[in-house]
Write a protein that holds these residues in place. Structure first.
Motif, PDB file in Angstrom:
ATOM      1  N   THR A  86       1.438 -13.288  17.469  1.00  0.00           N
ATOM      2  CA  THR A  86       2.247 -13.414  18.683  1.00  0.00           C
ATOM      3  C   THR A  86       1.896 -12.330  19.690  1.00  0.00           C
ATOM      4  OG1 THR A  86       4.039 -14.447  17.439  1.00  0.00           O
ATOM      5  CG2 THR A  86       4.612 -13.487  19.571  1.00  0.00           C
TER       6      THR A  86
ATOM      7  N   VAL B 208       7.078 -20.024  18.883  1.00  0.00           N
ATOM      8  CA  VAL B 208       8.537 -20.004  18.873  1.00  0.00           C
ATOM      9  C   VAL B 208       9.060 -20.798  17.672  1.00  0.00           C
ATOM     10  CG1 VAL B 208      10.622 -20.793  20.084  1.00  0.00           C
ATOM     11  CG2 VAL B 208       8.807 -19.623  21.358  1.00  0.00           C
TER      12      VAL B 208
ATOM     13  N   VAL C 262      16.984 -21.636  20.090  1.00  0.00           N
ATOM     14  CA  VAL C 262      16.294 -22.000  21.319  1.00  0.00           C
ATOM     15  C   VAL C 262      16.823 -23.340  21.812  1.00  0.00           C
ATOM     16  CG1 VAL C 262      14.029 -22.680  22.220  1.00  0.00           C
ATOM     17  CG2 VAL C 262      14.211 -20.768  20.631  1.00  0.00           C
TER      18      VAL C 262
ATOM     19  N   LEU D 292      11.520 -14.164  21.584  1.00  0.00           N
ATOM     20  CA  LEU D 292      10.536 -14.297  20.513  1.00  0.00           C
ATOM     21  C   LEU D 292      10.154 -12.928  19.950  1.00  0.00           C
ATOM     22  CD1 LEU D 292       8.442 -15.898  18.837  1.00  0.00           C
ATOM     23  CD2 LEU D 292       6.928 -15.796  20.841  1.00  0.00           C
TER      24      LEU D 292
ATOM     25  N   ARG E  16       5.030 -22.563  22.438  1.00  0.00           N
ATOM     26  CA  ARG E  16       6.100 -23.311  21.774  1.00  0.00           C
ATOM     27  C   ARG E  16       5.900 -23.324  20.257  1.00  0.00           C
ATOM     28  NH1 ARG E  16       6.110 -28.900  24.423  1.00  0.00           N
ATOM     29  NH2 ARG E  16       3.981 -28.296  24.814  1.00  0.00           N
TER      30      ARG E  16
ATOM     31  N   SER F 151       8.382 -19.013  14.423  1.00  0.00           N
ATOM     32  CA  SER F 151       9.247 -17.836  14.264  1.00  0.00           C
ATOM     33  C   SER F 151      10.662 -18.243  13.877  1.00  0.00           C
ATOM     34  CB  SER F 151       9.263 -16.992  15.548  1.00  0.00           C
ATOM     35  OG  SER F 151      10.020 -17.623  16.567  1.00  0.00           O
TER      36      SER F 151
ATOM     37  N   GLU G 286      12.112 -16.543  27.000  1.00  0.00           N
ATOM     38  CA  GLU G 286      11.793 -16.912  25.616  1.00  0.00           C
ATOM     39  C   GLU G 286      10.812 -15.940  24.976  1.00  0.00           C
ATOM     40  OE1 GLU G 286      13.328 -18.936  23.657  1.00  0.00           O
ATOM     41  OE2 GLU G 286      14.613 -19.659  25.267  1.00  0.00           O
ATOM     42  N   SER G 287       9.907 -15.370  25.753  1.00  0.00           N
ATOM     43  CA  SER G 287       8.979 -14.401  25.164  1.00  0.00           C
ATOM     44  C   SER G 287       9.718 -13.137  24.742  1.00  0.00           C
ATOM     45  CB  SER G 287       7.813 -14.087  26.106  1.00  0.00           C
ATOM     46  OG  SER G 287       8.259 -13.473  27.283  1.00  0.00           O
TER      47      SER G 287
END
Length: 171
Positions: free
Chosen positions: A35, A124, A106, A65, A121, A127, A61-62
């Motif tokens: 990642t 994500v 999410v 994450l 994606r 993870s 989202e990053s």
């Protein structure tokens, strides 16, 4: 404690001290590295050409994450320290209170989700699956009397199957 409780075997406790834990640990740390490389390389380039809505979602989202992965890495490192005799269970319990394994879900229906890079994606999703496995293991080891928290997209049977998959290494 009931008679049944006296005869119960903790699969999670055995997993945490087994070769399957080493596999889970390696998978978690590998996902952290993968990642980081993506976000610093291809992900950075891909994020610059996203539509505005997707760009904002990508940024949010990053951060989620990386936070999710750092929390899982912290848990894995603490558990490894217990397994290696570097920390006592009480020391880990004190430190574990700082680790958050739940609450990083999410919204795949969020505007712009479909515009996010597929590789992002995928990271994500992977993870989230790893987070679920670690959270299940954590609850089974450290809070066995609590009812498991099952994500919205998973029923209790799936949660138990995930724990068994973690225990026996069938990913």
């Amino acid at each position: 404690m009931s008679e049944l409780g006296l005869n119960t075997i903790s699969f999670a406790g055995r997993v945490a001290a087994s070769s399957q834990f080493k596999t889970l640990y390696a998978e978690g740390m590998s996902l952290v590295e993968e990642t980081a490389a993506y976000l610093d390389g291809n992900g950075r380039a891909a994020s610059k050409v996203l539509p505005r809505m997707a760009s904002v979602l990508y940024a949010a989202e990053s951060m989620r994450l990386t936070t999710r992965l750092m929390q899982m890495a912290s848990w894995l490192l603490l558990q490894r320290a217990v397994n290696n005799g570097e920390m006592s269970r009480d020391q880990v319990l004190a430190e574990k209170n700082k680790v958050r394994l739940d609450g990083f879900n999410v919204d795949r229906n969020a505007p712009g989700w479909g515009d996010l890079p597929e590789a992002f994606r995928d990271l994500v999703e992977r993870s989230l699956r790893l987070q679920n496995r670690v959270a299940l293991l954590d609850r089974e080891i450290y809070r066995p009397n609590e009812a498991p928290i099952v994500p919205d997209n998973q029923n209790s049977v799936q949660a138990q199957l995930s724990l068994l998959q973690t225990a026996f290494g069938n990913n």
